[in-house]
Structure formats: C-alpha cells, structure tokens
Design a protein around this motif. Structure first.
Motif, PDB file in Angstrom:
ATOM      1  N   ALA A   1       0.671  -1.202  -0.055  1.00 21.48           N
ATOM      2  CA  ALA A   1       0.117  -0.081  -0.068  1.00 21.48           C
ATOM      3  C   ALA A   1       0.802   1.121   0.153  1.00 21.48           C
ATOM      4  CB  ALA A   1      -0.975   0.066   1.277  1.00 21.48           C
ATOM      5  N   GLU A   2       1.883   1.047   0.897  1.00 23.05           N
ATOM      6  CA  GLU A   2       2.865   2.405   0.980  1.00 23.05           C
ATOM      7  C   GLU A   2       3.386   2.683  -0.591  1.00 23.05           C
ATOM      8  OE1 GLU A   2       3.619   4.492   3.064  1.00 23.05           O
ATOM      9  OE2 GLU A   2       3.297   3.688   4.899  1.00 23.05           O
ATOM     10  N   ARG A   3       3.705   1.415  -1.186  1.00 21.02           N
ATOM     11  CA  ARG A   3       4.583   1.513  -2.587  1.00 21.02           C
ATOM     12  C   ARG A   3       3.693   2.224  -3.440  1.00 21.02           C
ATOM     13  NH1 ARG A   3       6.438  -3.795  -4.363  1.00 21.02           N
ATOM     14  NH2 ARG A   3       6.739  -3.984  -2.101  1.00 21.02           N
ATOM     15  N   TYR A   4       2.619   1.572  -3.533  1.00 18.60           N
ATOM     16  CA  TYR A   4       1.323   2.083  -4.826  1.00 18.60           C
ATOM     17  C   TYR A   4       0.642   3.539  -4.200  1.00 18.60           C
ATOM     18  CZ  TYR A   4       3.206  -2.194  -6.612  1.00 18.60           C
ATOM     19  OH  TYR A   4       4.068  -3.186  -6.981  1.00 18.60           O
ATOM     20  N   CYS A   5       0.571   3.500  -3.220  1.00 17.93           N
ATOM     21  CA  CYS A   5      -0.587   4.541  -2.873  1.00 17.93           C
ATOM     22  C   CYS A   5      -0.197   5.589  -1.952  1.00 17.93           C
ATOM     23  CB  CYS A   5      -1.794   4.115  -2.078  1.00 17.93           C
ATOM     24  SG  CYS A   5      -2.418   2.473  -2.679  1.00 17.93           S
ATOM     25  N   GLY A   6       1.294   5.614  -1.384  1.00 17.58           N
ATOM     26  CA  GLY A   6       1.850   6.451  -0.522  1.00 17.58           C
ATOM     27  C   GLY A   6       1.785   7.841  -1.005  1.00 17.58           C
ATOM     28  N   SER A   7       2.082   8.156  -2.262  1.00 15.72           N
ATOM     29  CA  SER A   7       2.511   9.229  -2.961  1.00 15.72           C
ATOM     30  C   SER A   7       1.268   9.954  -3.291  1.00 15.72           C
ATOM     31  CB  SER A   7       3.403   9.113  -4.208  1.00 15.72           C
ATOM     32  OG  SER A   7       2.687   8.283  -5.201  1.00 15.72           O
ATOM     33  N   TRP A   8      -0.008   9.439  -3.268  1.00 15.59           N
ATOM     34  CA  TRP A   8      -1.185  10.266  -3.690  1.00 15.59           C
ATOM     35  C   TRP A   8      -1.346  11.406  -2.947  1.00 15.59           C
ATOM     36  CZ3 TRP A   8      -5.139   5.614  -3.808  1.00 15.59           C
ATOM     37  CH2 TRP A   8      -4.889   4.544  -4.734  1.00 15.59           C
ATOM     38  N   PRO A   9      -1.554  12.624  -3.491  1.00 19.28           N
ATOM     39  CA  PRO A   9      -1.563  13.734  -2.700  1.00 19.28           C
ATOM     40  C   PRO A   9      -3.080  13.862  -1.984  1.00 19.28           C
ATOM     41  CG  PRO A   9      -1.990  14.152  -5.060  1.00 19.28           C
ATOM     42  CD  PRO A   9      -1.665  12.792  -4.708  1.00 19.28           C
ATOM     43  N   ARG A  10      -2.864  14.334  -0.809  1.00 17.09           N
ATOM     44  CA  ARG A  10      -4.104  14.655  -0.006  1.00 17.09           C
ATOM     45  C   ARG A  10      -4.902  15.753  -0.383  1.00 17.09           C
ATOM     46  NH1 ARG A  10      -4.069  13.189   5.982  1.00 17.09           N
ATOM     47  NH2 ARG A  10      -5.970  14.132   6.546  1.00 17.09           N
ATOM     48  N   VAL A  11      -6.099  15.922  -0.171  1.00 17.59           N
ATOM     49  CA  VAL A  11      -6.739  17.251  -0.711  1.00 17.59           C
ATOM     50  C   VAL A  11      -7.729  17.666   0.608  1.00 17.59           C
ATOM     51  CG1 VAL A  11      -6.954  16.796  -3.228  1.00 17.59           C
ATOM     52  CG2 VAL A  11      -8.960  16.289  -1.611  1.00 17.59           C
ATOM     53  N   THR A  12      -8.195  18.878   0.505  1.00 15.75           N
ATOM     54  CA  THR A  12      -8.944  19.279   1.532  1.00 15.75           C
ATOM     55  C   THR A  12     -10.246  18.491   1.811  1.00 15.75           C
ATOM     56  OG1 THR A  12      -8.661  21.500   0.750  1.00 15.75           O
ATOM     57  CG2 THR A  12     -10.283  21.440   2.393  1.00 15.75           C
ATOM     58  N   ASP A  13     -10.514  18.068   2.954  1.00 18.04           N
ATOM     59  CA  ASP A  13     -11.640  17.068   3.142  1.00 18.04           C
ATOM     60  C   ASP A  13     -12.999  17.496   2.505  1.00 18.04           C
ATOM     61  OD1 ASP A  13     -10.217  15.392   4.777  1.00 18.04           O
ATOM     62  OD2 ASP A  13     -10.724  16.361   6.683  1.00 18.04           O
ATOM     63  N   PRO A  14     -13.608  16.634   1.933  1.00 22.01           N
ATOM     64  CA  PRO A  14     -14.782  16.963   1.220  1.00 22.01           C
ATOM     65  C   PRO A  14     -15.942  17.516   2.217  1.00 22.01           C
ATOM     66  CG  PRO A  14     -14.300  14.674   0.843  1.00 22.01           C
ATOM     67  CD  PRO A  14     -13.355  15.237   1.877  1.00 22.01           C
ATOM     68  N   PRO A  15     -16.865  18.392   1.658  1.00 20.73           N
ATOM     69  CA  PRO A  15     -17.906  19.102   2.520  1.00 20.73           C
ATOM     70  C   PRO A  15     -18.643  17.832   3.320  1.00 20.73           C
ATOM     71  CG  PRO A  15     -18.012  19.607   0.292  1.00 20.73           C
ATOM     72  CD  PRO A  15     -16.799  18.810   0.306  1.00 20.73           C
ATOM     73  N   LYS A  16     -19.155  18.591   4.342  1.00 24.58           N
ATOM     74  CA  LYS A  16     -19.940  17.365   5.151  1.00 24.58           C
ATOM     75  C   LYS A  16     -21.244  17.171   4.457  1.00 24.58           C
ATOM     76  CE  LYS A  16     -20.928  16.956  10.200  1.00 24.58           C
ATOM     77  NZ  LYS A  16     -21.234  15.823  10.066  1.00 24.58           N
ATOM     78  N   ARG A  17     -21.671  16.181   4.448  1.00 22.14           N
ATOM     79  CA  ARG A  17     -22.821  15.857   3.704  1.00 22.14           C
ATOM     80  C   ARG A  17     -24.081  16.356   4.793  1.00 22.14           C
ATOM     81  NH1 ARG A  17     -20.820   9.653   2.402  1.00 22.14           N
ATOM     82  NH2 ARG A  17     -20.161  10.118   0.053  1.00 22.14           N
ATOM     83  N   VAL A  18     -25.230  16.644   4.013  1.00 20.39           N
ATOM     84  CA  VAL A  18     -26.455  17.316   5.014  1.00 20.39           C
ATOM     85  C   VAL A  18     -27.721  16.128   4.849  1.00 20.39           C
ATOM     86  CG1 VAL A  18     -28.106  18.858   4.973  1.00 20.39           C
ATOM     87  CG2 VAL A  18     -25.829  19.587   4.207  1.00 20.39           C
ATOM     88  N   PRO A  19     -28.034  15.717   6.128  1.00 21.76           N
ATOM     89  CA  PRO A  19     -29.159  14.635   6.125  1.00 21.76           C
ATOM     90  C   PRO A  19     -30.293  14.931   5.396  1.00 21.76           C
ATOM     91  CG  PRO A  19     -28.310  15.171   8.269  1.00 21.76           C
ATOM     92  CD  PRO A  19     -27.787  16.045   7.413  1.00 21.76           C
ATOM     93  N   PRO A  20     -31.156  14.211   4.740  1.00 17.66           N
ATOM     94  CA  PRO A  20     -32.220  14.666   4.263  1.00 17.66           C
ATOM     95  C   PRO A  20     -33.469  14.338   4.911  1.00 17.66           C
ATOM     96  CG  PRO A  20     -32.139  12.169   3.724  1.00 17.66           C
ATOM     97  CD  PRO A  20     -30.804  12.573   4.461  1.00 17.66           C
ATOM     98  N   LYS A  21     -34.718  15.463   4.615  1.00 18.60           N
ATOM     99  CA  LYS A  21     -35.755  15.274   5.469  1.00 18.60           C
ATOM    100  C   LYS A  21     -36.494  14.298   4.611  1.00 18.60           C
ATOM    101  CE  LYS A  21     -36.382  19.743   7.135  1.00 18.60           C
ATOM    102  NZ  LYS A  21     -35.325  20.660   6.663  1.00 18.60           N
ATOM    103  N   VAL A  22     -37.392  13.363   5.120  1.00 19.46           N
ATOM    104  CA  VAL A  22     -38.276  12.205   4.739  1.00 19.46           C
ATOM    105  C   VAL A  22     -39.536  13.011   4.329  1.00 19.46           C
ATOM    106  CG1 VAL A  22     -39.027  10.057   4.943  1.00 19.46           C
ATOM    107  CG2 VAL A  22     -36.831  10.660   5.745  1.00 19.46           C
ATOM    108  N   ALA A  23     -40.085  12.996   3.210  1.00 17.05           N
ATOM    109  CA  ALA A  23     -41.246  13.434   2.496  1.00 17.05           C
ATOM    110  C   ALA A  23     -42.518  12.603   3.405  1.00 17.05           C
ATOM    111  CB  ALA A  23     -41.352  13.772   1.332  1.00 17.05           C
TER     112      ALA A  23
END
Lengths: 418, 431
Positions: A209-231
């Motif tokens: 995993a280190e060898r093949y994925c260790g260089s992948w760049p981090r990005v800003t965490d994605p925005p938090k999801r908003v829960p839905p209202k149930v109709a």
C-alpha cells in the motif's frame, strides 16, 4: 501499525501519511484474498447538473491510466483470473478484485493504478453511450423505475432524490473536464479506504500500500453531507407498459451508524423477511406474489420501506395488508420466539460471510463506514444477540410505522387518485 | 495456501437407494447440502406444464406433522438458510447450516419430501400466485426472453418454463400434485451432495435414518432428455426501451470430451472484461451495457448462447458484431487469450472454493452429470490440456451455420422474423 482490537485480533488498521486508511483481515484457512478500494463518493455528492457523474466515473476508472490502456487493465485482471468489478451507490464507490493468494500484490497494484485514472477523452465519448444504454436498460425494469421514483419523491429537494445512473440529459451534457474536477476532489487518499482480507501477511499489505498509494496527494476534506428530510404524502407514477403495480410505504428511521441498526433490521425481517409475517399473511394469502420490508440506510439517515408488487386490481388489498402488518407489529410486539428465529438465521449468515474473503471485504467496508472500526464475527453476533422484543417495541415508539408515511404507487393503474 | 488437489471426497449409494457424495472440509464452520430429485419440468405430463414447480413449492407448506408455518419456524430454530427450485430435469433443495444442526436440517427436509399433505387451500393460493407470477414475468425482459427462447432452443419438453402456462395452471388440481409427488419423489431418484466439516459415516447414518423406506429404492434415471433445436429468427414485439437479443446454437454436453474446449471458448468470448464480446461490442463501440455468452447443458445436449440488450437503432450492429466475433475465433485466437480464459476458469474454482456452498454445488453437478465426484486435479487438468488446435478443431467440427435467434422489444431484427424458419439462418455463423 496498530491492532484494531486486541493482541489476538485478526485485524490490522494502518493509516498512511497521506490519510489513506488500510484495513486488513488475516484469514489463515482460506486459499484466496480479496482487495478493494472504497471511495466516499456517490450520487449524493453530486450537484444537479452533474447527476450521474459518480457512476460514469466508476466506468471511466477502467478506461486507462498513465501506465495502462483500458485493454491492458482488463487483460491484467483476467490474466490473474480475478473476480473483479465495481459499483456505485448513493454514498460510496467500490472497486474490488478477488484472486488466488499468490496474486495479492499485482491485484493491489492494478487497483491502485486504476485509482489514478487518466480519464481519456476518446474513451469518455464511447463510454457515454454505454451509460446511456444502462439508463435505457433500467427503464425496462419495473423495480428499478419504482425505486428511483420512490427516492425522487421521498427525498425531494435533496441529492438522494436523483438516480445513481443520472438522467439522459445530464449524462449527455457532462464534459470530461467536469468529470476530471469531480475526480480530483473526491478520489483523494483521505477520502478513501483500502481493505484487504484473506490469506495474507499484514506487513506485506502495508508495504504494498505504501509503495503504490503512498504518493497520492491529500486534498481538503470534502464538504460534510447534509441529512435529508423524509417526505410524507402520496405519489403515483402511471406507466401503461408494465403489468404489475408496485406499492411502497416509507417511514423515517435510523442511520446505518446508529446503535439500534440491528433492532430495526430484526424488525424489518420479522415484518417482511424470509418466513415473515408479510410472507404468510400477504403472499401466502394470495394477495401479492411479492411483499417485504427493506431498511435503506446511509451514514446519516435511513428509512424503513414496506413494499410489494401485485396485479393492479389487487393494489387496494395490498396497501391495506401492508398497513395492517405495520399496525400489528406496533400493537402486537414480536414474540420472543420470532426474535430468536431472526437471530438464528443471522448466526448462520454471519458464519457464511466469514468464510470467503470477498464476503469479508464487503463486511469490513460496512464496519469501517458505519462503526469506524472492523468488527469480528463474534462482535457482530453480540449486537444481533442484544436485540429483544422490548428493544423493537421501544424503537417503534420512537420511529412509528403505523401512521400514513409516504405512499408510492408505480404501474399501469393511476391509483390512488390524488 | 492453495486449494488442495487431493481433498477427500466420498461417493456411495445406500441400500435405500439414495446416492450421495461428501466433500470433507474439516476447517469450515458451516455445512452445506443439496438434495436433487429427478422431478423437473421434463417429467411433467404434457397437458400440465408448471406442475413440477408447483409440487416443489408446495412441499414445505404442510406435512403430516406440521403446518407450513410451523415447518418454517422449525428451520429457523436451527438458523437454516435454504432454497429450492424446479429446473428442467431435477428439483433441487439446498441448505446451509452450522455443522451441529446438519442432522436436524436433513430431518426437516426428509419430512417435507416424504410426508407432504398438499392442503387444498394452500394449493389454491399457489395456483393463483403462479398466475400472478406469469403476468409479472412480462415485466422482466430477460426472464421473458428466456421463456420465449427455450422451446425453440430445447424443444417442447425440455424447453418448458417452470411457471408453465396459463391454461396448464388452470387445469392443475391438488390430485395432480399428489400424483406427481408420488411417482417422482423417492429415495431411488435422489442424489445428495454434502460439503463441510463432515465425514462419510456421519452423512450416511443421517441419510439412512431420514430416507429409508421412502418409495422404491431402485436407482432410476430420467434417460436422456429429448432436446429439439429449431433454427430460425424470431421476434416478440413489446414496448420496451431496449431490444433484448439472444442467439444460440448447439454445442456439446457436459460429459463430452470436448466440453473443456467449449468452456475455454466461452472464456475467450465472455470470461472477463478482456473477453471478445465485452471488448468488441461494449468497449470499442459503446453499443451496449450488457453483453455475455454462456452455455446450457442438460444431460446429453449442449447449447451455447450469446446475449445483449441495446436500443433498437443499434440492434442490428450489435447482432452483427456478436456473430463476427464468433466467426473470428477460428482465425485469430492468440495464445495469451487462450491462457487467460483457462486461468479465469481455474482461478474461479479456487477462489469460489473458499465458500462451502460453492463446493457443495460443484459436487452436486458432478454427481448428476458424471455419476461421480470429479477431483479438482482432474478438473484442472482437463482445462489445462486445451490448445489452440483443439479450439480450431472444435470450431470446425460443430456446426454453427444454423442459429436460433430471439429478439424482444419494439423492432424486429430482420424482415421475415416472427415466424420460425427451417431454412438456414441468413446471418449464420460460418463454418
């Protein structure tokens, strides 16, 4: 490296410096290994003009990288004899391969390479036609049509309302650049998991995993999801080309992360699973060939759906029967024997899930997403064992299913009239 | 660790007539078994299509000791995961349980197989549900296509659909169910396969206790089923978004020496995403989402299929590409394609073999088709031996100039469709 539970735990959970979590389960008695990436992205992370991009992107991940053409990707999978695939849901996209033990490293390397897709423009254009065919195919499937309609209405105004496949119009107008931007934002190591289960050595997996994925760049965490209202309310989709009418009642429930998830799961099984009340009192009474209960859940929300499909002339009977069973579960709490039967079946299914690396892979992904850590089979069973008739009664008081809920009707009958 | 090429598999026949096989998997935590009975749709009286499935589906709805609900509850007490279905040649009852519950699960199966009561009210409901399911089938294009194709591909007897047809269902009575059960369900018509941490003596003792005295003990077979292949181009018109296509032609049966070659050919066509159909139809041209190739092998007969679904305007091109790819196989099959196909088949057995249910299912198939368990080493070597020359010889030997084609959707594939023709199919795959 840190053991997830104890010194005898079969799990290893390790986080690379770039934030990629690696979850490993050793299964010494098997002959195979399964590896998969989970990316926390799905239809609910899209904006309306991009509806369908997550699923389309999943297809494009097989279409070429800086090191491989699409043909080479498939040749490399098939040269290992891998059982591989990918799927997209509302909140995640998963890629996996199940191979013989000796192919563990090449399998992880290949999947990791795919996660850095080049999204080639010429392939994007060809694949768009494949997606449009998939959408066309879904239109011929009554269950697919009915379920999409249900989500559109129950989660109206929320990203969970649009279909995972997107619409003809949004897929047609999507550009490669739009997809590339979405890809860059979402397929970052801090938004992904690598899960590996089977006959393996954890240190080898971490090294790979280190060898093949260790260089992948981090990005800003994605925005938090908003829960839905149930109709609530009633929605009808009249479609003359189908023969059956699908009826569904939807009620708000808990999320997949909630501690009561096994309680509601047991309630749904007693109501509409195998050997359930609905099977004996709806199907075996001849009202409908199919009736059941399904808990649809996400990390932040959930709904309980009671459904059935029947001859359109039986629609009233089916709806009455669904409501009657919902009321009955509330008025007549399940007997201990009913609860025990559900637990017994679950014990066997957990034992079956524990046998093969691919089954464990999917279970571990759920555990990480919903519980924040891998769970042993015994832990999972302990949660099932904790369910009682009283806990179901208590749950139904908080999340009642004897009210109107949301009614969906899809099929040749324009019923009920609004 | 790799799957053992020399694992212990026992095979025997009890005095009561039950043939059984046991694959010992000592480290497993579940046991799986399958009971196959020679009571498929090919055994139905001609005027009662749908009877075999109705019998299979009604067996567990009431016995001399329990109501259907009580019986299901009894299975749930031991947490049994079970399934059943009636196919063309046999009815199969499969079950997965924790090993300590194996005997009880078998006893409960014996009860439903040996002591069913076929209550009138239950039969009435099941007949009505079958009528509804026949109607619901119209909403499932692939299932409907299979139903339409089977009589053309396999003939009027072997090509029967498990649900039967409306007129047949209207004729069936409780007495018919009882009669079919009496004449087709017996120990001499049973094959039982078991996989898990079990051994032969434990399985034999349980089977003997459960099935001794269950009808005639003399071993019976169905004989070779009467397959009738009818070439031609057929179309069934329906308001659908896509045109659903199936093409088939005769191949060899599962016991034929050339069967491994056929398996490899299917692997080359559709064994993975690098298979020719996926590559040429979907990846290069974007014509479809779904395309595949598969085989059906009732005893003594074999059929190869290709299938796809696409929007009507792309149907002809998709169909032409399907045929072109099968034709091309004899011209330019590469060694690496052949090796990939072989690896895919063998690796699939090894990885799936980690699941006890898959091992039980393999054994059940071997006992039915070969009359013996096939060791993994033999299974693997049959595939490994296949060469490009074998593939060329296979393609030269087995006729592919007459096809059975079925399309379902808004538009017929070619003029003259809708009526089955005895003439050579226009776009037949060349010899």
């Amino acid at each position: 490296m840190s053991p997830a539970t104890s010194a005898t735990s079969p799990f290893t959970v390790h986080t690379l410096k770039n934030g990629l979590s690696v979850v490993i389960e050793e299964m010494p008695d098997v002959c195979s290994v399964a590896a998969g990436f989970l990316c926390r992205t799905g239809a609910r992370d899209e904006t309306p003009p991009l509806a369908g991009v997550s699923h389309f992107l999943e297809h494009m991940m097989f279409k070429g990288t800086s090191r491989r053409t699409w043909a080479q990707i498939t040749i490399d999978f098939d040269s290992m004899g891998s059982a591989y695939n990918a799927f997209t849901s509302e909140d995640r996209t998963i890629y996996y391969g199940w191979v013989r033990t000796k192919d563990l490293e090449p399998q992880i390397e290949l999947l990791a390479d795919m996660m850095r897709s080049a999204i080639p423009l010429d392939e994007f254009t060809t694949e768009k036609n494949v997606i449009l065919e998939e959408i066309a195919m879904s239109k011929d499937n009554l269950d697919h049509v009915a379920f999409d309609f249900l989500q559109e209405k129950v989660f109206a105004g929320h990203p969970l309302a649009w279909p995972i496949l997107g619409y003809d119009s949004t897929v047609q107008s999507l550009t490669r650049d739009q997809m590339w931007d979405y890809f860059q934002q979402r397929y970052a190591p801090n938004n992904m998991l690598l899960v590996v289960a089977g006959a393996l050595k954890p240190e080898q997996v971490i090294e790979v995993a280190e060898r093949y994925c260790g260089s992948w760049p981090r990005v800003t965490d994605p925005p938090k999801r908003v829960p839905p209202k149930v109709a609530r309310g009633v929605d009808v989709l009249k479609l003359d080309r189908f023969n059956q009418q699908v009826i569904a009642l939807t009620f708000p429930s808990v999320s997949a992360c909630d501690s009561r998830i096994e309680v509601v799961s047991a309630a749904a099984t007693i109501l509409g699973g195998e050997n359930s009340r609905m099977y004996w009192d709806i199907v075996q009474k001849g009202i409908a060939p199919r009736a059941g209960a399904h808990h649809l859940d996400f990390t932040d929300s959930g709904v309980l759906i009671l459904y059935g499909s029947c001859d359109p002339t039986n629609a009233e009977l089916l709806l009455d029967a669904l409501r009657k069973e919902a009321r009955r579960l509330t008025d007549e709490p399940p007997r201990d024997a009913e609860v025990d039967r559900v637990k017994n079946r679950r014990r066997t299914s957990v034992a079956v899930e524990a046998e093969a690396p691919y089954y464990r892979l999917t279970q571990l992904m759920d555990d990480m997403e919903f519980h924040g850590r891998p769970r042993t089979v015994d832990e999972a069973l302990a949660e099932v064992d904790a369910v009682t008739s009283d806990s179901i009664v208590k749950f139904l008081r908080e999340f009642p299913i004897d009210g109107e809920g949301h009614l969906t009707s899809v099929g040749p009958r324009d019923w009920p009239k609004l | 660790m790799t799957r053992s090429l020399s694992e212990k598999i026992d095979h025997n026949t009890l005095a009561c007539g039950v043939e059984y096989g046991v694959v010992e998997l000592p480290k497993r935590h579940v046991a799986a078994f399958q009971i196959r009975i020679l009571a498929g749709t090919c055994n139905e009286p001609e005027h009662l299509p749908g009877l075999a499935r109705l019998v299979e589906d009604t067996l567990d709805k009431g016995t001399e000791r329990h109501t259907g609900r009580e019986l299901s509850d009894a299975f749930d007490v031991i947490g049994a995961g079970r399934n059943s279905g009636a196919g063309r040649e046999t009815a199969a009852f499969t079950c997965t349980v924790l090993p300590e519950h194996f005997e009880r699960a078998l006893e409960l199966h014996a009860e439903l197989l040996c002591q069913p009561t076929f209550p009138d009210d239950v039969v009435k409901v099941n007949l009505d549900l079958t009528r509804q399911e026949l109607k619901a089938l119209e909403d499932e294009p692939q299932a409907l296509l299979d139903k339409l194709m089977a009589p053309k591909a396999l003939g009027p007897i072997l090509g029967r659909h498990p649900l039967g047809d409306r007129s047949g269902i209207d004729r069936i009575t409780t007495g018919d169910l009882r009669q079919f059960w009496k004449s087709h369900y017996s120990s001499g018509r049973m094959i039982v396969s078991v996989a898990g941490p079990m051994n032969e003596s434990r399985v034999a003792a349980a089977l003997n206790r459960c099935f001794e005295g269950f009808g005639p003990s003399k071993r019976e077979t169905n004989g070779l089923p009467p397959a009738v292949f009818t070439p031609g181009v057929n179309h069934h018109s329906k308001d659908l978004a896509q045109e659903h296509i199936a093409v088939c032609w005769p191949g060899v049966d599962a016991t034929h020496d050339d069967f491994p070659i056929q398996q490899v050919i299917l692997g080359v066509l559709a064994g993975g995403m690098s298979g020719r159909l996926f590559t040429e139809v979907r990846e290069k041209q974007g014509l479809v989402y779904w395309v595949s190739a598969w085989q059906e092998t009732p005893r003594g007969f074999g059929l190869l299929y290709m299938g796809a679904s696409t929007t009507p305007e792309r149907c002809k091109k998709t169909y032409d590409t399907l045929l072109r790819e099968v034709n091309r196989l004899s011209d330019d099959l590469t060694e690496s394609e052949l090796e990939r196909a072989k690896t895919g088949i063998i690796a699939g057995w090894e990885t799936r073999g980690d699941a006890t249910r898959a091992r039980c299912s393999e054994l059940a198939s071997d006992l039915y088709f070969f009359g013996r368990p096939m060791p993994m080493s033999e299974r693997v070597s049959r595939i490994q031996r296949v060469t490009r020359d074998d593939v060329s010889r296979y393609l030269r030997t087995y006729r592919r100039d007459q096809l059975c084609v079925m399309t379902l959707g808004p538009r017929a594939l070619t003029e003259g469709s809708n009526s089955t023709s005895d003439a050579r199919t226009k776009e037949a795959i060349r010899q």
